[in-house]
Motif scaffolding. Structure first.
Motif, PDB file in Angstrom:
ATOM      1  N   HIS A 156       0.615  -0.873  -0.242  1.00 43.16           N
ATOM      2  CA  HIS A 156      -0.043  -0.368   0.416  1.00 43.16           C
ATOM      3  C   HIS A 156       0.501   0.868   0.189  1.00 43.16           C
ATOM      4  O   HIS A 156       0.359   1.935  -0.250  1.00 43.16           O
ATOM      5  CB  HIS A 156      -0.786  -0.335   1.478  1.00 43.16           C
ATOM      6  CG  HIS A 156      -2.354  -0.477   0.764  1.00 43.16           C
ATOM      7  ND1 HIS A 156      -3.584  -0.085   1.429  1.00 43.16           N
ATOM      8  CD2 HIS A 156      -2.223  -2.118   0.582  1.00 43.16           C
ATOM      9  CE1 HIS A 156      -4.241  -1.270   1.247  1.00 43.16           C
ATOM     10  NE2 HIS A 156      -4.050  -1.994   0.791  1.00 43.16           N
ATOM     11  N   LYS A 161      -8.508   4.084   1.844  1.00 36.85           N
ATOM     12  CA  LYS A 161      -8.108   3.226   0.567  1.00 36.85           C
ATOM     13  C   LYS A 161      -9.186   1.953   1.476  1.00 36.85           C
ATOM     14  O   LYS A 161      -8.077   1.081   2.269  1.00 36.85           O
ATOM     15  CB  LYS A 161      -7.008   2.952  -0.035  1.00 36.85           C
ATOM     16  CG  LYS A 161      -6.838   4.817  -0.715  1.00 36.85           C
ATOM     17  CD  LYS A 161      -5.586   4.328  -1.541  1.00 36.85           C
ATOM     18  CE  LYS A 161      -4.891   3.429  -1.243  1.00 36.85           C
ATOM     19  NZ  LYS A 161      -3.631   4.170  -0.099  1.00 36.85           N
ATOM     20  N   ARG A 183      -8.630  -2.304  -0.692  1.00 42.54           N
ATOM     21  CA  ARG A 183      -8.287  -2.679  -1.847  1.00 42.54           C
ATOM     22  C   ARG A 183      -8.576  -4.238  -1.934  1.00 42.54           C
ATOM     23  O   ARG A 183      -8.352  -4.912  -0.604  1.00 42.54           O
ATOM     24  CB  ARG A 183      -6.029  -2.586  -2.197  1.00 42.54           C
ATOM     25  CG  ARG A 183      -6.454  -3.436  -2.757  1.00 42.54           C
ATOM     26  CD  ARG A 183      -4.196  -3.364  -2.641  1.00 42.54           C
ATOM     27  NE  ARG A 183      -4.106  -3.911  -4.560  1.00 42.54           N
ATOM     28  CZ  ARG A 183      -2.355  -4.226  -4.170  1.00 42.54           C
ATOM     29  NH1 ARG A 183      -2.008  -3.087  -3.949  1.00 42.54           N
ATOM     30  NH2 ARG A 183      -2.452  -4.418  -5.401  1.00 42.54           N
ATOM     31  N   THR A 239      -8.007  -7.541  -3.251  1.00 40.51           N
ATOM     32  CA  THR A 239      -6.688  -7.860  -4.631  1.00 40.51           C
ATOM     33  C   THR A 239      -7.137  -9.853  -5.007  1.00 40.51           C
ATOM     34  O   THR A 239      -7.794 -10.223  -3.924  1.00 40.51           O
ATOM     35  CB  THR A 239      -5.082  -8.002  -4.504  1.00 40.51           C
ATOM     36  OG1 THR A 239      -4.756  -7.353  -3.446  1.00 40.51           O
ATOM     37  CG2 THR A 239      -4.597  -8.862  -4.915  1.00 40.51           C
ATOM     38  N   ILE A 263      -4.945  -6.859  -9.426  1.00 38.63           N
ATOM     39  CA  ILE A 263      -5.958  -5.676  -8.425  1.00 38.63           C
ATOM     40  C   ILE A 263      -7.651  -5.687  -8.594  1.00 38.63           C
ATOM     41  O   ILE A 263      -7.533  -5.321 -10.236  1.00 38.63           O
ATOM     42  CB  ILE A 263      -5.940  -4.343  -8.491  1.00 38.63           C
ATOM     43  CG1 ILE A 263      -4.447  -4.161  -7.494  1.00 38.63           C
ATOM     44  CG2 ILE A 263      -6.699  -3.498  -7.943  1.00 38.63           C
ATOM     45  CD1 ILE A 263      -3.694  -2.461  -8.318  1.00 38.63           C
ATOM     46  N   SER A 277     -10.527  -4.105  -7.622  1.00 37.99           N
ATOM     47  CA  SER A 277     -10.849  -3.458  -7.583  1.00 37.99           C
ATOM     48  C   SER A 277     -10.024  -2.164  -6.723  1.00 37.99           C
ATOM     49  O   SER A 277      -9.278  -2.766  -5.813  1.00 37.99           O
ATOM     50  CB  SER A 277     -12.575  -3.298  -7.309  1.00 37.99           C
ATOM     51  OG  SER A 277     -12.614  -3.743  -6.176  1.00 37.99           O
ATOM     52  N   PHE A 278     -10.985  -0.775  -5.860  1.00 35.66           N
ATOM     53  CA  PHE A 278     -10.567   0.045  -4.747  1.00 35.66           C
ATOM     54  C   PHE A 278     -12.380   0.051  -4.397  1.00 35.66           C
ATOM     55  O   PHE A 278     -13.006   0.925  -5.066  1.00 35.66           O
ATOM     56  CB  PHE A 278      -9.921   1.106  -5.389  1.00 35.66           C
ATOM     57  CG  PHE A 278      -8.090   0.893  -5.858  1.00 35.66           C
ATOM     58  CD1 PHE A 278      -7.709   0.891  -4.143  1.00 35.66           C
ATOM     59  CD2 PHE A 278      -7.709   0.128  -6.401  1.00 35.66           C
ATOM     60  CE1 PHE A 278      -6.076   0.044  -4.480  1.00 35.66           C
ATOM     61  CE2 PHE A 278      -6.691   0.121  -6.571  1.00 35.66           C
ATOM     62  CZ  PHE A 278      -5.882   0.240  -5.716  1.00 35.66           C
ATOM     63  N   CYS A 279     -11.905  -0.088  -3.571  1.00 34.64           N
ATOM     64  CA  CYS A 279     -13.574   0.986  -2.516  1.00 34.64           C
ATOM     65  C   CYS A 279     -13.191   2.129  -2.450  1.00 34.64           C
ATOM     66  O   CYS A 279     -12.288   1.734  -1.186  1.00 34.64           O
ATOM     67  CB  CYS A 279     -14.235  -0.368  -1.667  1.00 34.64           C
ATOM     68  SG  CYS A 279     -14.298  -1.736  -1.984  1.00 34.64           S
ATOM     69  N   GLY A 331     -15.841  -2.431  -6.868  1.00 34.39           N
ATOM     70  CA  GLY A 331     -15.628  -1.582  -5.975  1.00 34.39           C
ATOM     71  C   GLY A 331     -16.776  -0.823  -5.495  1.00 34.39           C
ATOM     72  O   GLY A 331     -16.642   0.407  -5.411  1.00 34.39           O
TER      73      GLY A 331
END
Length: 431
Positions: free
Chosen positions: A153, A178, A180, A182, A195, A197-199, A239
């Motif tokens: 990160h 953040k 993440r 994975t 990766i 998504s990112f929430c 995400g």
């Protein structure tokens, strides 16, 4: 939450404490409490205290434990923390079977769904993976393992680490707001991760995450708690933010003075009754908040605030299992200035949860003499030491301050940044 500048050299060693943690076996065979460097386990099936076997020749942990967790199958247990040591235990024999040395202090850990890998995160933002060589033997001699770096990160403290219910994803949350998601490789030592998504949506540090099971969604839905006083519901595949429940606005927990001090951070959460209910612990709250999670409509809503009669009991950690309707809570802290004792913990249990009873009218705190294990359990998990109310109130304040100092990012002027760079410890060592 606004970032506040800090004077150079401004540190407060008295508030560098670690909150007490609690973890429950998936089928409630045992319960573990960590406070400071103490790891205490009680066997709920045998109704007796557990004696831990560690052949490393040193105390179980030499510094504050920051994370404890059971594997989804209940065969493994992990403890790790500020002593840069990750210990992996067999819950059959309660023998430490793997010992892993970390380069930095450990802030979070998780066990893969198949029990073949353990992941842990350090305070530099790196996530490491340990291959358990295909399985677990509770009677094997202690093995020292080396961890391999998996992802990073990038200099942000990772606060929570969870595997999705189907084991496909590893979800990590940090102090930079953040989350993440994975994809976890089948062979993480040899294969690359991706990766998913990112929430993104929290406006302050993410303090805790958990998964809610759903028959139509094998990986589950994600819920997260934060320093921004919200609990959020996510679809991790894309995400997307499904709903936000503002704890501070919807429930009158704190007075205006405490609100201004940003002391309404969510500190712990867990799912109850197959995910229909979510229990939330909040700073300064003498009890918990129950949320109703309606996955069909993708909504979160406050059901009830369950107060605890003891005003000194402010939960620092929550845990539950899928086999019973008990919610386990602990309050405590690793050490306090002038306390004279390193262990401070108090355990309580709530009952009356029902996935079909969203009003939660039957939820209540179980009396000490009626909880599983009764007096023997409390003596083991609480360390057999009693403290007056003032000590627990001081502990709650210390946890607030320590959490804020650790997770709230600080802003410095250019002059102070230059000063900090010139006086960095690594620079001093090189000179």
């Amino acid at each position: 939450m606004e970032e506040t500048p800090v004077e150079e050299g401004d540190t407060n060693k008295d508030v560098e404490v670690a909150p007490a943690l609690i973890a429950l076996h998936p089928t409630e065979n045992s319960v573990a409490v960590a406070v400071g460097s103490d790891l205490r386990v009680f066997d709920l099936v045998g109704n007796c205290a557990v004696f831990l076997v560690d052949e490393s020749g040193v105390p179980y942990h030499k510094d504050s434990i920051r994370t404890i967790c059971y594997g989804s199958k209940g065969q493994l247990f992990v403890s790790a923390g500020d002593d840069k040591t990750v210990k992996i235990w067999s819950t059959e024999s309660w023998r430490c079977i793997y010992n892993v040395v970390s380069e930095k202090r450990v802030s979070a850990a998780a066990i893969s769904s198949n029990g073949l890998h353990v992941c842990f995160a350090d305070k530099f933002g790196v996530i490491w993976v340990v291959d358990l060589d295909g399985g677990v033997d509770g009677n094997q001699p202690l093995v020292s393992k080396k961890a391999m770096s998996l992802l990073s990160h990038y200099c942000s403290i990772i606060t929570s680490l969870k595997f999705s219910l189907d084991g496909r994803f590893l979800v990590s949350a940090d102090r930079d707001f953040k989350i993440r998601v994975t994809t976890f490789p089948t062979k993480p030592v040899n294969e690359a991760h991706e990766i998913q998504s990112f929430c993104l949506g929290h406006t302050d540090f993410v303090s805790c995450i958990a998964f809610i099971s759903n028959l139509e969604c094998s990986h589950g839905f994600l819920i997260s708690g934060s320093g921004d006083s919200t609990v959020r519901l996510w679809d991790i595949l894309c995400g997307s933010l499904l709903d936000t429940c503002d704890i501070g606005d919807k429930v009158e927990l704190l007075d205006s003075k405490e609100r201004e001090g940003c002391h309404s951070a969510v500190t712990s959460l867990c799912t109850i009754a197959d995910g229909a209910l979510v229990a939330v612990a909040v700073q300064s709250l003498h009890g918990i908040i129950l949320l109703n999670c309606d996955l069909s409509n993708h909504t979160l809503s406050v059901v009830k605030v369950v107060s605890i009669s003891e005003e000194t009991f402010i939960p620092t950690s929550l845990s539950t299992s899928c086999s019973t309707g008990y919610l386990w809570m602990v309050t405590g802290v690793s050490s306090l200035h002038n306390l004279g004792h390193s262990s401070l913990a108090r355990v309580k249990v709530m009952s009356g949860f029902n996935k079909d009873n969203y009003t939660a009218n039957d939820v209540s705190v179980v009396e000490d003499d009626a909880i599983p294990g009764e007096t023997k359990l409390l003596e083991k998990l609480q360390g057999g030491v009693t403290f007056d109310d003032k000590v627990f109130l001081a502990a709650a304040e210390a946890v607030k301050t320590a959490m804020s100092n650790l997770l709230t990012k600080k802003q410095y002027s250019m002059e102070k940044r230059d000063f900090r760079k010139r006086t960095r410890n690594d620079r001093k060592l090189k000179q």
